[in-house]
Scaffold this motif. Sequence first.
Motif, PDB file in Angstrom:
ATOM      1  N   SER A  41       0.773  -1.297  -0.118  1.00 32.41           N
ATOM      2  CA  SER A  41       0.100  -0.053   0.056  1.00 32.41           C
ATOM      3  C   SER A  41       0.849   1.231  -0.011  1.00 32.41           C
ATOM      4  CB  SER A  41      -0.731   0.165   1.409  1.00 32.41           C
ATOM      5  OG  SER A  41      -1.566   1.253   1.403  1.00 32.41           O
ATOM      6  N   ASP A  42       0.207   2.106  -0.411  1.00 35.83           N
ATOM      7  CA  ASP A  42       0.714   3.681  -0.494  1.00 35.83           C
ATOM      8  C   ASP A  42       0.974   4.222   1.144  1.00 35.83           C
ATOM      9  OD1 ASP A  42       1.562   3.559  -3.310  1.00 35.83           O
ATOM     10  OD2 ASP A  42      -0.435   4.548  -3.659  1.00 35.83           O
ATOM     11  N   ASP A  43       0.066   3.688   1.933  1.00 38.55           N
ATOM     12  CA  ASP A  43      -0.288   4.357   3.229  1.00 38.55           C
ATOM     13  C   ASP A  43      -0.458   3.251   4.138  1.00 38.55           C
ATOM     14  OD1 ASP A  43      -0.499   5.820   5.517  1.00 38.55           O
ATOM     15  OD2 ASP A  43      -1.867   7.204   4.594  1.00 38.55           O
ATOM     16  N   ALA A  44       0.535   2.467   4.462  1.00 38.76           N
ATOM     17  CA  ALA A  44       0.388   1.232   5.420  1.00 38.76           C
ATOM     18  C   ALA A  44      -0.443   1.593   6.819  1.00 38.76           C
ATOM     19  CB  ALA A  44       1.551   0.683   5.477  1.00 38.76           C
ATOM     20  N   SER A  45       0.236   2.960   7.376  1.00 34.98           N
ATOM     21  CA  SER A  45      -0.181   3.172   8.616  1.00 34.98           C
ATOM     22  C   SER A  45      -1.894   3.581   8.530  1.00 34.98           C
ATOM     23  CB  SER A  45       0.501   4.473   9.041  1.00 34.98           C
ATOM     24  OG  SER A  45       1.657   4.183   9.361  1.00 34.98           O
ATOM     25  N   ALA A  46      -2.339   4.054   7.458  1.00 32.95           N
ATOM     26  CA  ALA A  46      -3.629   4.407   7.491  1.00 32.95           C
ATOM     27  C   ALA A  46      -4.378   3.149   7.618  1.00 32.95           C
ATOM     28  CB  ALA A  46      -3.915   5.274   6.169  1.00 32.95           C
ATOM     29  N   GLY A  67       6.110  -7.804   5.425  1.00 34.81           N
ATOM     30  CA  GLY A  67       7.160  -8.619   4.516  1.00 34.81           C
ATOM     31  C   GLY A  67       7.374  -7.832   3.381  1.00 34.81           C
ATOM     32  N   ALA A  68       7.758  -8.692   2.359  1.00 35.84           N
ATOM     33  CA  ALA A  68       8.361  -7.800   1.162  1.00 35.84           C
ATOM     34  C   ALA A  68       8.295  -8.810  -0.111  1.00 35.84           C
ATOM     35  CB  ALA A  68       9.870  -7.423   1.341  1.00 35.84           C
ATOM     36  N   ASN A  69       8.357  -8.044  -1.274  1.00 39.15           N
ATOM     37  CA  ASN A  69       8.211  -9.174  -2.413  1.00 39.15           C
ATOM     38  C   ASN A  69       9.667  -9.824  -2.637  1.00 39.15           C
ATOM     39  OD1 ASN A  69       5.710  -8.231  -3.443  1.00 39.15           O
ATOM     40  ND2 ASN A  69       6.624  -6.182  -4.171  1.00 39.15           N
ATOM     41  N   TRP A  70      10.481  -9.547  -2.220  1.00 34.42           N
ATOM     42  CA  TRP A  70      11.809 -10.335  -2.405  1.00 34.42           C
ATOM     43  C   TRP A  70      11.812 -11.516  -1.628  1.00 34.42           C
ATOM     44  CZ3 TRP A  70      14.645 -11.032   1.847  1.00 34.42           C
ATOM     45  CH2 TRP A  70      14.436 -10.115   2.720  1.00 34.42           C
ATOM     46  N   VAL A  99       1.765  -5.097   4.956  1.00 39.17           N
ATOM     47  CA  VAL A  99       2.683  -4.132   5.004  1.00 39.17           C
ATOM     48  C   VAL A  99       4.244  -4.308   4.266  1.00 39.17           C
ATOM     49  CG1 VAL A  99       3.765  -2.622   6.705  1.00 39.17           C
ATOM     50  CG2 VAL A  99       1.476  -3.149   7.109  1.00 39.17           C
ATOM     51  N   ASN A 100       4.717  -3.823   3.575  1.00 33.75           N
ATOM     52  CA  ASN A 100       5.792  -3.637   2.988  1.00 33.75           C
ATOM     53  C   ASN A 100       6.896  -2.953   3.747  1.00 33.75           C
ATOM     54  OD1 ASN A 100       8.202  -3.937   0.886  1.00 33.75           O
ATOM     55  ND2 ASN A 100       7.542  -2.253  -0.247  1.00 33.75           N
ATOM     56  N   ILE A 101       7.981  -3.673   4.069  1.00 34.84           N
ATOM     57  CA  ILE A 101       9.223  -3.402   5.105  1.00 34.84           C
ATOM     58  C   ILE A 101      10.078  -3.304   4.134  1.00 34.84           C
ATOM     59  CG2 ILE A 101       7.916  -4.040   7.136  1.00 34.84           C
ATOM     60  CD1 ILE A 101       9.960  -6.347   7.209  1.00 34.84           C
ATOM     61  N   GLY A 102      10.158  -3.594   2.737  1.00 37.54           N
ATOM     62  CA  GLY A 102      11.547  -3.505   2.063  1.00 37.54           C
ATOM     63  C   GLY A 102      12.769  -4.216   2.546  1.00 37.54           C
ATOM     64  N   MET A 103      13.822  -3.836   2.534  1.00 40.58           N
ATOM     65  CA  MET A 103      15.029  -4.451   2.976  1.00 40.58           C
ATOM     66  C   MET A 103      15.858  -3.682   4.283  1.00 40.58           C
ATOM     67  SD  MET A 103      16.612  -5.882  -0.507  1.00 40.58           S
ATOM     68  CE  MET A 103      17.379  -7.060   0.097  1.00 40.58           C
ATOM     69  N   PRO A 104      15.085  -3.971   5.472  1.00 38.65           N
ATOM     70  CA  PRO A 104      15.827  -3.048   6.467  1.00 38.65           C
ATOM     71  C   PRO A 104      17.124  -3.468   6.785  1.00 38.65           C
ATOM     72  CG  PRO A 104      13.875  -4.150   7.102  1.00 38.65           C
ATOM     73  CD  PRO A 104      13.956  -4.783   5.769  1.00 38.65           C
ATOM     74  N   GLY A 109      14.634   0.066   4.570  1.00 42.94           N
ATOM     75  CA  GLY A 109      13.477  -0.152   5.289  1.00 42.94           C
ATOM     76  C   GLY A 109      12.150   0.605   5.036  1.00 42.94           C
ATOM     77  N   HIS A 110      10.970   0.127   5.128  1.00 48.52           N
ATOM     78  CA  HIS A 110       9.751   1.113   5.125  1.00 48.52           C
ATOM     79  C   HIS A 110       8.859   0.505   6.162  1.00 48.52           C
ATOM     80  CE1 HIS A 110      11.379   1.751   0.898  1.00 48.52           C
ATOM     81  NE2 HIS A 110      11.492   0.657   0.662  1.00 48.52           N
ATOM     82  N   ASN A 111       8.210   1.567   6.511  1.00 45.87           N
ATOM     83  CA  ASN A 111       6.994   1.273   7.402  1.00 45.87           C
ATOM     84  C   ASN A 111       7.345   0.658   8.814  1.00 45.87           C
ATOM     85  OD1 ASN A 111       5.145   2.549   5.604  1.00 45.87           O
ATOM     86  ND2 ASN A 111       5.431   0.383   4.461  1.00 45.87           N
ATOM     87  N   LEU A 112       8.442   0.794   9.203  1.00 47.62           N
ATOM     88  CA  LEU A 112       9.052   0.087  10.522  1.00 47.62           C
ATOM     89  C   LEU A 112       8.253   0.917  11.463  1.00 47.62           C
ATOM     90  CD1 LEU A 112      12.804  -0.425   9.461  1.00 47.62           C
ATOM     91  CD2 LEU A 112      10.899  -1.864   9.104  1.00 47.62           C
ATOM     92  N   GLN A 113       7.990   1.914  11.590  1.00 46.43           N
ATOM     93  CA  GLN A 113       7.291   2.673  12.637  1.00 46.43           C
ATOM     94  C   GLN A 113       6.128   1.883  13.071  1.00 46.43           C
ATOM     95  OE1 GLN A 113       7.328   3.812   9.386  1.00 46.43           O
ATOM     96  NE2 GLN A 113       5.125   4.277   9.096  1.00 46.43           N
ATOM     97  N   ILE A 114       5.381   1.069  12.052  1.00 54.43           N
ATOM     98  CA  ILE A 114       4.334   0.337  12.614  1.00 54.43           C
ATOM     99  C   ILE A 114       4.632  -0.807  13.456  1.00 54.43           C
ATOM    100  CG2 ILE A 114       2.762  -1.404  11.497  1.00 54.43           C
ATOM    101  CD1 ILE A 114       2.615   0.252   8.944  1.00 54.43           C
TER     102      ILE A 114
END
Length: 170
Positions: A41-46, A67-70, A99-104, A109-114
């Motif tokens: 999603s573009d806005d995972a927190s929402a 998780g992540a697509n990779w 929720v996409n978290i990318g590659m922390p 990393g993305h959306n780690l604040q969730i």
Amino acid sequence: MIKALFSGVFAALLLAGCATVASKVAGGGHDYPEARSYAVSDDASADVDAALARAAENGKRVMVVMGANWCHDSRALAGWLATERFQTLIDDKYELVFVNIGMPQQDDGHNLQIAERFGLDELPGTPNLLVLTAQGELVNADTATTWRDTASREEDAIFSELQTLADKAV
């Protein structure tokens, strides 16, 4: 004309990448359905906030799959959750959010604040599965970050754990 044709082909390829695989994939001695694309999603927190609001209205838990697509384990979990057996459980007991978290681990990393919002300071791998009450309490703090071997797990074990978490007292 060529530009329009190229745009059409490109759009078709993008849509094809979002489909799930009907066949099972062999992995770690197990077969599992694998999603080709991990829906994000573009806005995972929402999205999480909306799922919490729906859960409060309908008496369900919220399942946040980070998780992540990779990641083949993320795609395996997404694949299981899309099957009829799991979909019935989800429809009855959960509001589901991916929720996409990318590659922390590579500073992307993305959306780690969730995860931090619900008390998880570190995500050691992917996927992570957070089960929340409608009030935002983390039900499975002890197992939320242990899903990075999902592709190796048996279907019945995954299903049983999700069933247990749906009704677990906090």
